[in-house]
Design a protein around this motif. Sequence first.
Motif, PDB file in Angstrom:
ATOM      1  N   VAL A 117       1.105  -1.078  -0.052  1.00 46.52           N
ATOM      2  CA  VAL A 117       0.259   0.407   0.593  1.00 46.52           C
ATOM      3  C   VAL A 117       0.696   1.402  -0.259  1.00 46.52           C
ATOM      4  N   ASP A 118       0.319   1.917  -0.793  1.00 48.68           N
ATOM      5  CA  ASP A 118       1.287   3.219  -1.281  1.00 48.68           C
ATOM      6  C   ASP A 118       0.730   4.429  -0.023  1.00 48.68           C
ATOM      7  N   THR A 119       1.159   5.077   0.457  1.00 51.12           N
ATOM      8  CA  THR A 119       0.633   5.380   2.299  1.00 51.12           C
ATOM      9  C   THR A 119       0.949   7.148   0.786  1.00 51.12           C
ATOM     10  N   ALA A 142      -3.045   3.081  -5.422  1.00 49.84           N
ATOM     11  CA  ALA A 142      -2.198   2.975  -3.746  1.00 49.84           C
ATOM     12  C   ALA A 142      -1.647   1.551  -3.630  1.00 49.84           C
ATOM     13  N   ARG A 143      -2.911   0.336  -4.274  1.00 52.68           N
ATOM     14  CA  ARG A 143      -2.656  -0.821  -3.559  1.00 52.68           C
ATOM     15  C   ARG A 143      -2.074  -1.319  -4.713  1.00 52.68           C
ATOM     16  N   VAL A 144      -1.001  -2.355  -4.423  1.00 47.22           N
ATOM     17  CA  VAL A 144      -0.506  -3.384  -5.148  1.00 47.22           C
ATOM     18  C   VAL A 144       0.041  -4.448  -5.227  1.00 47.22           C
ATOM     19  N   ASP A 172      11.522  -9.016 -10.399  1.00 48.61           N
ATOM     20  CA  ASP A 172      10.295  -8.331 -11.240  1.00 48.61           C
ATOM     21  C   ASP A 172       9.438  -7.443 -11.216  1.00 48.61           C
ATOM     22  N   SER A 173       8.787  -7.637 -10.095  1.00 46.59           N
ATOM     23  CA  SER A 173       7.150  -7.785 -10.050  1.00 46.59           C
ATOM     24  C   SER A 173       7.026  -6.373  -9.513  1.00 46.59           C
ATOM     25  N   GLU A 174       6.223  -5.638  -9.317  1.00 49.99           N
ATOM     26  CA  GLU A 174       5.984  -4.379  -9.505  1.00 49.99           C
ATOM     27  C   GLU A 174       6.321  -4.352  -7.216  1.00 49.99           C
ATOM     28  N   VAL A 175       5.468  -4.785  -6.750  1.00 51.38           N
ATOM     29  CA  VAL A 175       5.927  -4.869  -5.243  1.00 51.38           C
ATOM     30  C   VAL A 175       6.848  -5.445  -5.149  1.00 51.38           C
ATOM     31  N   VAL A 227       1.337  -7.600   3.834  1.00 51.67           N
ATOM     32  CA  VAL A 227       1.489  -6.543   4.167  1.00 51.67           C
ATOM     33  C   VAL A 227       2.316  -5.155   3.734  1.00 51.67           C
ATOM     34  N   TYR A 228       2.274  -4.620   2.661  1.00 51.35           N
ATOM     35  CA  TYR A 228       4.015  -3.679   3.181  1.00 51.35           C
ATOM     36  C   TYR A 228       2.881  -2.133   3.358  1.00 51.35           C
TER      37      TYR A 228
END
Lengths: 243, 440
Positions: free
Chosen positions: A16-18, A195-197, A205-208, A230-231
Amino acid sequence: MTDEKTKYVPHHVMVVDTNRCVGCWTCAVGCKEINNEPLGFWWNRILTTAPNQSTTAAPPASENIDVPRGVFPDLELAYLPVACQHCNDAPCVKVCPVQATYRRDDGAVLIDYERCIGCRYCMAACPYGVRIFNWGDAEYAPGGIVGYGKNYYDDGRLVFTPERPKGVVEKCTFCVERIDVGEEPFCVEVCPIGARVFGDLNDADSEVSQLINEGGAVQLHPELGTDPNVYYVPVRKRVVRES
Amino acid sequence: MAINTVSLPDAAEGKVAKSVGVQIWYALLALIGVIGFAAWIYELDHGLAATGMRDVVSWGMYIFTFAFFIGLSAGGLIMASSAEVFGIKALKPLARLGVLSAASCVAVAALMIIPDLGQPTRILNLVRHPNWSSPLLWDVLIITVYFIFSVVDLSVLQVHAVEPTRLRRTMRLLAYIGLPTAVLLHSVTAWIFGLQISRTWWNTSLMAPLFVVSAILSGTALVTLLALAAERWGHFNLPNDTREWLRKFVAMALLIDLFFVACDYITIFWGNVPADRSALNLVLPGGPYSWLFWGEWLVGGLVPLAFLMVPRLRRVSGSLGIATFLVLIGVYAFRIELVIVGFVNPLTQFPPGNALGTYNATASSFQLVGKYTPSLVEYAITLGLCALFAAIFTTGYRRLHLADGKMIRDPLGSASLTRDEGPPTSDDNSVRDTTLATKP
């Protein structure tokens, strides 16, 4: 399907990109809809915090959401969407006396609704407060949405059912019924700001993986050693008001 | 001999049973028990929504009363076994009373868990799918072992009381097993709480020692109260040196208990970690749960300590009864404090808090700081189970003839031996028993 499983087990994580989250609660409402959560149930909730605030800080001054911290004009506000953290070393899995709560190989922590005895020890053990008990008969808003609407079994165990029985604990399932067919969890899909990946941490190579390995994404309560899947990407820069 | 002519145990029992007082007592207990049972039926129908528990404070009266009864049980057996293990002669007259109290308490404690379960019909999953890393599973195991053990121990003590030469070694052996088992019972119960990293209020290695000492404290206090009650209504003979021992035993346990609690407070106070301090502030004077602090430190701490230790107060008639009663209140306050305060401040605490799990049109579905008020259903079920304890204990006390050391029914079938060898004292007692029993 089973062949695939034996071949390769992904390591599912969510980031989750805060920096992006605006606290709109779309993910929480989407979660409610897809999972047919009764009134008073929120598997996913958006906590109001200050940027990068320690999760072990003193209790907040306000009980209300969307209240910034500080004195005008020096105000700070950030959001922390919290659902089940799907810990790799999950306290709930350790305490469940009947193995109703278990961790799947891909990292999802699930509850067998046919086995749970309703002792609620997992709720006492969870540091994130994400578990909800079915205290009485479920109440729904008139004409409520059923969402996924089917039973879903993981290896013969009932891990999702549209109407959970009275007296069992429930929580976020990482949308196993969706991720098992290649879809993303519903909160990821509905987030209007991206905001969620969701993805596979085994894949470098994944975005996460990028967000965790290079983007500095962190876990909640890392000091507890629960090792969640969960990050959260911390707020990178503060917007300084020019006066 | 009188004992030979009449089949005394049965005769005495028959007459006692007719006593009006006892019948009123049983009727009262039955009434409370039936109300409790009806409340449980209601709860089964409505789910745990019938209780005051919700998602933030998700354990309540059932659990802290459970912990309380486990403590009473462990303490009873620890006291009874110490008499044998440490050779404290003065405590020996209380051995059977202590073990009977331990057995009754652990049975009631186990039952106390049932209404707390959301799916009680699935309880056998504990056997079918055990998770050995769960302290709860270990607690179920030790409770079961402990209950069986206390029943066996009671049977052996019965035989021993009938005929002191028989089973002497078994009795001593059981005492040596019983002491660590009882300590373990309460330690495992403490670890249900103490091992949880999610609750800073619980997560202390002091939890097990604190539980054990509070068990010794409350268990001994209960046995003392029961012995005093038995003396008042059940012709029990409580020798003076036993009283003195109990007084010292309770006072010492109380001092150690308060010391441990103080150690915990000081650690939190000095460390000043926000999450810990916010929990402690709830309890300290000025906080919303300070009534528990006063219950623990004043009502159940300093006041009973004064009654036990200050010479002038010690001589007040009934001082031992008052002190032990207050001690029980204090230990109960400690149990409430432990469970509830552990839940009130969740570790992840940002607005709006946690979802409640029930819907109320006029209030928020979230709670930031937990609130808990037990419902009438919880009170009714808890009181019903307390009545069950009283009924089990009363019946056990009468059926096993605890009132006098010799004249008893032998569960292992050596009753004839008893009657032949009954010493004069038991004759006197039996006569007194039957004559008194005719009085209402």
